[in-house]
Every structure is written in C-alpha cells, then in structure tokens.
Write a protein that holds these residues in place. Structure first.
Motif, PDB file in Angstrom:
ATOM      1  N   THR A  74       0.927  -1.082   0.140  1.00  0.00           N
ATOM      2  CA  THR A  74      -0.147  -0.072   0.058  1.00  0.00           C
ATOM      3  C   THR A  74       0.785   1.302  -0.035  1.00  0.00           C
ATOM      4  OG1 THR A  74       0.002   0.006   2.249  1.00  0.00           O
ATOM      5  CG2 THR A  74      -1.787  -1.061   1.258  1.00  0.00           C
ATOM      6  N   GLY A  75       0.296   2.391  -0.394  1.00  0.00           N
ATOM      7  CA  GLY A  75       0.865   3.649  -0.165  1.00  0.00           C
ATOM      8  C   GLY A  75      -0.046   4.724   0.061  1.00  0.00           C
ATOM      9  N   GLN A  76       0.611   5.586   0.904  1.00  0.00           N
ATOM     10  CA  GLN A  76      -0.397   6.594   1.796  1.00  0.00           C
ATOM     11  C   GLN A  76       0.371   8.011   1.480  1.00  0.00           C
ATOM     12  OE1 GLN A  76      -1.094   5.764   5.591  1.00  0.00           O
ATOM     13  NE2 GLN A  76      -2.523   7.575   5.959  1.00  0.00           N
ATOM     14  N   LYS A  77      -0.474   8.871   0.670  1.00  0.00           N
ATOM     15  CA  LYS A  77      -0.155  10.103   0.921  1.00  0.00           C
ATOM     16  C   LYS A  77      -0.461  10.913   1.953  1.00  0.00           C
ATOM     17  CE  LYS A  77      -0.252  10.689  -4.317  1.00  0.00           C
ATOM     18  NZ  LYS A  77       0.879  10.140  -4.532  1.00  0.00           N
ATOM     19  N   PRO A  78       0.283  12.041   2.299  1.00  0.00           N
ATOM     20  CA  PRO A  78      -0.134  12.836   3.612  1.00  0.00           C
ATOM     21  C   PRO A  78      -1.393  13.076   3.759  1.00  0.00           C
ATOM     22  CG  PRO A  78       2.007  13.501   2.640  1.00  0.00           C
ATOM     23  CD  PRO A  78       1.416  12.790   1.868  1.00  0.00           C
ATOM     24  N   PHE A  79      -1.981  12.849   4.866  1.00  0.00           N
ATOM     25  CA  PHE A  79      -3.444  13.282   5.116  1.00  0.00           C
ATOM     26  C   PHE A  79      -4.398  12.390   4.393  1.00  0.00           C
ATOM     27  CE2 PHE A  79      -0.728  17.150   5.865  1.00  0.00           C
ATOM     28  CZ  PHE A  79      -0.721  17.060   7.256  1.00  0.00           C
ATOM     29  N   GLY A  80      -4.001  11.462   3.747  1.00  0.00           N
ATOM     30  CA  GLY A  80      -5.155  10.721   2.811  1.00  0.00           C
ATOM     31  C   GLY A  80      -4.880   9.089   3.406  1.00  0.00           C
ATOM     32  N   SER A  81      -5.796   8.526   2.676  1.00  0.00           N
ATOM     33  CA  SER A  81      -6.158   6.955   3.083  1.00  0.00           C
ATOM     34  C   SER A  81      -5.211   6.091   2.371  1.00  0.00           C
ATOM     35  CB  SER A  81      -7.512   6.496   2.870  1.00  0.00           C
ATOM     36  OG  SER A  81      -8.435   7.474   3.526  1.00  0.00           O
ATOM     37  N   PRO A  82      -4.701   5.061   2.905  1.00  0.00           N
ATOM     38  CA  PRO A  82      -4.023   4.147   2.118  1.00  0.00           C
ATOM     39  C   PRO A  82      -4.647   3.661   0.945  1.00  0.00           C
ATOM     40  CG  PRO A  82      -4.168   3.526   4.573  1.00  0.00           C
ATOM     41  CD  PRO A  82      -5.250   4.527   3.928  1.00  0.00           C
ATOM     42  N   GLU A  83      -3.593   3.288  -0.192  1.00  0.00           N
ATOM     43  CA  GLU A  83      -4.504   2.867  -1.439  1.00  0.00           C
ATOM     44  C   GLU A  83      -3.648   1.614  -1.774  1.00  0.00           C
ATOM     45  OE1 GLU A  83      -4.703   5.573  -4.289  1.00  0.00           O
ATOM     46  OE2 GLU A  83      -5.890   7.182  -2.984  1.00  0.00           O
ATOM     47  N   ILE A  84      -4.270   0.515  -2.150  1.00  0.00           N
ATOM     48  CA  ILE A  84      -3.341  -0.764  -2.548  1.00  0.00           C
ATOM     49  C   ILE A  84      -2.912  -0.599  -3.795  1.00  0.00           C
ATOM     50  CG2 ILE A  84      -3.687  -3.077  -3.100  1.00  0.00           C
ATOM     51  CD1 ILE A  84      -6.020  -3.369  -1.202  1.00  0.00           C
ATOM     52  N   GLU A  85      -1.587  -0.599  -4.108  1.00  0.00           N
ATOM     53  CA  GLU A  85      -0.628  -0.640  -5.112  1.00  0.00           C
ATOM     54  C   GLU A  85      -0.536  -1.936  -5.956  1.00  0.00           C
ATOM     55  OE1 GLU A  85       2.793   1.396  -3.960  1.00  0.00           O
ATOM     56  OE2 GLU A  85       1.750   3.428  -3.706  1.00  0.00           O
ATOM     57  N   ARG A  86      -0.273  -2.917  -5.138  1.00  0.00           N
ATOM     58  CA  ARG A  86       0.127  -4.089  -5.438  1.00  0.00           C
ATOM     59  C   ARG A  86      -0.667  -5.256  -4.783  1.00  0.00           C
ATOM     60  NH1 ARG A  86       5.642  -4.335  -6.639  1.00  0.00           N
ATOM     61  NH2 ARG A  86       5.875  -5.128  -4.310  1.00  0.00           N
ATOM     62  N   HIS A  87      -1.446  -6.334  -5.135  1.00  0.00           N
ATOM     63  CA  HIS A  87      -1.970  -7.354  -4.321  1.00  0.00           C
ATOM     64  C   HIS A  87      -2.003  -8.592  -4.954  1.00  0.00           C
ATOM     65  CE1 HIS A  87      -5.008  -8.671  -1.446  1.00  0.00           C
ATOM     66  NE2 HIS A  87      -5.460  -9.269  -2.309  1.00  0.00           N
ATOM     67  N   THR A  88      -1.301  -9.606  -4.294  1.00  0.00           N
ATOM     68  CA  THR A  88      -1.209 -11.079  -4.994  1.00  0.00           C
ATOM     69  C   THR A  88      -1.803 -12.021  -3.796  1.00  0.00           C
ATOM     70  OG1 THR A  88       0.659 -10.298  -5.751  1.00  0.00           O
ATOM     71  CG2 THR A  88       0.375 -12.600  -5.543  1.00  0.00           C
ATOM     72  N   VAL A  89      -2.555 -13.120  -4.281  1.00  0.00           N
ATOM     73  CA  VAL A  89      -2.828 -14.093  -3.685  1.00  0.00           C
ATOM     74  C   VAL A  89      -2.604 -15.404  -4.211  1.00  0.00           C
ATOM     75  CG1 VAL A  89      -4.928 -15.264  -2.489  1.00  0.00           C
ATOM     76  CG2 VAL A  89      -4.968 -12.675  -2.940  1.00  0.00           C
ATOM     77  N   LEU A  90      -1.808 -16.256  -3.669  1.00  0.00           N
ATOM     78  CA  LEU A  90      -1.532 -17.360  -4.110  1.00  0.00           C
ATOM     79  C   LEU A  90      -2.377 -18.448  -3.296  1.00  0.00           C
ATOM     80  CD1 LEU A  90       0.360 -19.440  -5.636  1.00  0.00           C
ATOM     81  CD2 LEU A  90       1.668 -19.530  -3.830  1.00  0.00           C
ATOM     82  N   ALA A  91      -3.286 -19.189  -4.073  1.00  0.00           N
ATOM     83  CA  ALA A  91      -3.865 -20.429  -3.438  1.00  0.00           C
ATOM     84  C   ALA A  91      -3.458 -21.663  -3.744  1.00  0.00           C
ATOM     85  CB  ALA A  91      -5.346 -20.466  -4.085  1.00  0.00           C
TER      86      ALA A  91
END
Length: 152
Positions: A74-91
C-alpha cells in the motif's frame, strides 16, 4: 539574494517535498517469485509447501483444503487514506492425502472494491422519526397481566 537565503530556500523546499512523499507499507506474505515457482502440483505436499513458503496467511474452512498466501503493498499520501498498489493471492489446493493438486495466483484484477455509502446503512422498510421510536411500541407488546404479576 545572498548565499544564506538561497541555502535556506533550498532547505525549506527539500523539507516540504519530503513531507509530500508517499508512505509505503507492506502487509501479509512477502512474495518471493523463485519460491512461488518452486511449488508444483503432483510433486509437493503440505510439508514441502510449508517448508518452502512458510505458514499460510489463512486456510480454507469449507470445501477442499486450500492454503492462501496474501500479500499487499500500500501507499499513503500525507493526510490521505492508504491505497493498494499491488495485491497478490496465491492459493495452493490439496487433495485428501495432502498432495498439491493446483496452484492459482490472483492479482489486482480480481480484487473487489467496496464503496461504503457514507455514515448511513440503507435498510428496507419505512423511515421512523424520533417520537415514533420513543413511543411507537406502546400498546403493541400486550396488555398488563393480573395484579401481582402472577398468571398461568
């Protein structure tokens, strides 16, 4: 402009720029591509998968046994909400004997985006006001029993 003023302006600009950078955070499993590629259906079992990848993020509770390794950056700019930049799920799915039957990898394209509707949860039915909430049940619950509270 003298040299000290220029140096002060450069320092102030650098400080402001540093305050505007994004804050990176990693959550969950740390993905190692070489280790993920090492897990093979038909060759590996639960013990070898755990030795290679470690403990899963979580295990399935219903259906065929499946181990999930979840990783998010995740990445979060100052005074902002975290945003998912990369997401991986291995099943990693197992058969009844504990052997790997399949591996499936999902990314951002399979991530569900949930958009809450503010502070109000929509419900079915009609809107009630404060007075109706306070006095709406009077007379609906049943009559008062015989004196003394006893009854059959």
């Amino acid at each position: 402009m003298n040299k000290r003023m220029k140096l002060g302006l450069v320092c102030a600009a650098a400080t402001l720029a540093a305050g505007c950078t994004s804050i990176a955070d990693h959550r969950g499993y740390i993905v190692d591509e070489a280790l993920l590629q090492a897990v093979s259906p038909g060759l590996d079992n639960k013990r070898s998968v755990e030795a290679t990848l470690g403990q899963p993020s979580f295990k399935s509770q219903f259906g065929p046994e499946t181990w999930y390794y979840v990783s998010s950056k995740t990445g979060q700019k100052p005074f902002g909400s975290p945003e998912i930049e990369r997401h991986t799920v291995l099943a990693v799915a197992f058969d009844a004997q504990g052997n790997v039957t399949s591996t499936d990898r999902n990314g951002m394209e399979d991530l569900a985006q949930i958009d809450p509707e503010g502070d109000i949860t929509p419900t079915l039915g009609r809107e009630r006001g404060l007075i109706e909430d306070l006095f709406g049940n009077i007379g609906r619950v049943g009559g008062i029993g015989p004196a003394g509270g006893g009854g059959q």
